[in-house]
Write a protein that holds these residues in place. Structure first.
Motif, PDB file in Angstrom:
ATOM      1  N   ARG A  91       0.835  -1.213   0.000  1.00 42.19           N
ATOM      2  CA  ARG A  91       0.000   0.000   0.000  1.00 42.19           C
ATOM      3  C   ARG A  91       0.868   1.260   0.000  1.00 42.19           C
ATOM      4  NH1 ARG A  91      -4.748  -1.284   4.333  1.00 42.19           N
ATOM      5  NH2 ARG A  91      -2.978  -1.897   5.632  1.00 42.19           N
ATOM      6  N   PRO A  92       0.432   2.299  -0.729  1.00 44.02           N
ATOM      7  CA  PRO A  92       1.236   3.521  -0.844  1.00 44.02           C
ATOM      8  C   PRO A  92       0.940   4.524   0.269  1.00 44.02           C
ATOM      9  CG  PRO A  92      -0.673   3.683  -2.276  1.00 44.02           C
ATOM     10  CD  PRO A  92      -0.796   2.368  -1.549  1.00 44.02           C
ATOM     11  N   LEU A  93       1.932   5.341   0.552  1.00 41.54           N
ATOM     12  CA  LEU A  93       1.753   6.429   1.517  1.00 41.54           C
ATOM     13  C   LEU A  93       2.615   7.595   1.051  1.00 41.54           C
ATOM     14  CD1 LEU A  93       0.331   7.037   4.240  1.00 41.54           C
ATOM     15  CD2 LEU A  93       2.388   6.200   5.389  1.00 41.54           C
ATOM     16  N   SER A  94       2.022   8.786   1.036  1.00 42.80           N
ATOM     17  CA  SER A  94       2.806   9.957   0.660  1.00 42.80           C
ATOM     18  C   SER A  94       2.784  10.978   1.795  1.00 42.80           C
ATOM     19  CB  SER A  94       2.324  10.544  -0.672  1.00 42.80           C
ATOM     20  OG  SER A  94       0.959  10.800  -0.655  1.00 42.80           O
ATOM     21  N   GLN A  95       3.317  12.166   1.536  1.00 40.81           N
ATOM     22  CA  GLN A  95       3.500  13.242   2.523  1.00 40.81           C
ATOM     23  C   GLN A  95       4.607  12.848   3.507  1.00 40.81           C
ATOM     24  OE1 GLN A  95       2.083  16.351   2.651  1.00 40.81           O
ATOM     25  NE2 GLN A  95       1.028  15.921   0.725  1.00 40.81           N
ATOM     26  N   ALA A 126       3.826  12.386   7.202  1.00 41.53           N
ATOM     27  CA  ALA A 126       2.917  11.266   7.454  1.00 41.53           C
ATOM     28  C   ALA A 126       3.678   9.946   7.374  1.00 41.53           C
ATOM     29  CB  ALA A 126       1.766  11.278   6.451  1.00 41.53           C
TER      30      ALA A 126
END
Lengths: 208, 208
Positions: free
Chosen positions: B63-67, B70
């Motif tokens: 699963r992707p996560l940006s920022q 965060a």
């Protein structure tokens, strides 16, 4: 001592803190502090917050906390407004940081310049309006997929993002272009008890 | 699958994620992705992150996560980089949101324009430089009081803020005006294993 929130009722950054406290049924005292009247620059206020900014929370133990999203997180920790699932919580943070970096500096700034400083929208930097529309389009993409920004449940991300999105039209943004956003704004206003025709609900200040 | 971090080594926002993973001894694969070469705009990258931005983390489960902030919070949750005390944690969040709203848009933007786009500092909006200096002054005020931003211990707030502060001189900011900041930058570089003369440590990519 009761939690005190210094805020300006025309500021989405302030209202999101107020809405969070209300939704959590936290007793608090709201101290209306006008930015336009420079009430955030008086010696009394600067003694509380040298940055001269609202919102400012003075916690029950007297310690200060600023930055709207940091205050919301502090108030809401352990509540249903913060997902228990680690990935959903991370996605909530992703939206909260995105809000301050890629939404507020455009949507809120255009609205402030147009609606409160009386500038013509056409006189503003085109970049501000383009990026404001890009931010609204990104919300639309997400809200076409899930009822709230992080999925099925209302989180702090929705409260933070709705604050300036619901008044984006005051800056000339056409929300009718974003039907899922418009629907979500309506659901959020109901959930948060915001009466649109009155702008915001009058503050019910509790005694300190 | 190993954690993958797509990032550009000239970007403080990317490096702070890398430093956090390194400090926590998390195995990860670093995939160098140049913004200036538009590697964040290729169809392959846009399929991973439609926003076309780095840093981007692809978690172990895909699963992707940006920022940046965060991602740091997600990696560091439950570690010594996040204070257990609720007020200290709230102050850490205050700095993290302040970084994205009041520091990065000035200190990092001026540095990028001057050092990477080759613009003359004098040609930039005066506001950018004034606010960059105001951000550095605020760090100085805090660091004259406590060794790290939230007190006695290094937290994510320090990692986030040092990323662009340590290269502020590349944008023409005079860090010698801020002795406590200069001292803290040195301590942070040691703590994070950053070798100044080489810029950043060469990435040791682990096999995926």
């Amino acid at each position: 001592m009761t939690l005190r929130i210094y805020g300006d009722s025309i500021s989405g950054n302030c209202l999101k803190v107020k809405w969070t406290a209300e939704r959590l049924h936290l007793p608090f005292e709201w101290i209306e502090t006008s930015v336009l009247k420079a009430e955030t620059r008086t010696p009394e206020f600067m003694a509380l917050n040298p940055a001269g900014q609202v919102p400012l929370a003075i916690l029950e133990d007297g310690r200060p906390l600023s930055q709207s999203n940091a205050i919301m997180l502090h108030l809401a920790e352990g509540s249903a407004l913060v997902p228990v699932d680690a990935y959903k919580r991370a996605k909530m943070f992703e939206w909260l940081f995105w809000e301050q970096y890629s939404h507020e500096p455009y949507v809120a700034v255009v609205r402030f310049q147009v609606a409160y400083l009386g500038k013509a929208r056409e006189s503003l930097e085109a970049r501000l309006i383009e990026r404001g529309d890009a931010a609204l389009a990104r919300l639309e993409t997400q809200l076409q997929q899930t009822p709230f920004l992080v999925g099925e449940r209302l989180t702090l991300a929705d409260i933070a993002l709705v604050a300036y999105t619901r008044v984006a039209h005051e800056g000339g943004f056409d929300l009718s272009q974003y039907p899922a956003v418009t629907d979500w704004v309506g659901r959020m206003e109901t959930a948060l008890g915001i009466i649109r025709s009155l702008g915001v609900l009058p503050c019910v200040c509790r005694p300190a």
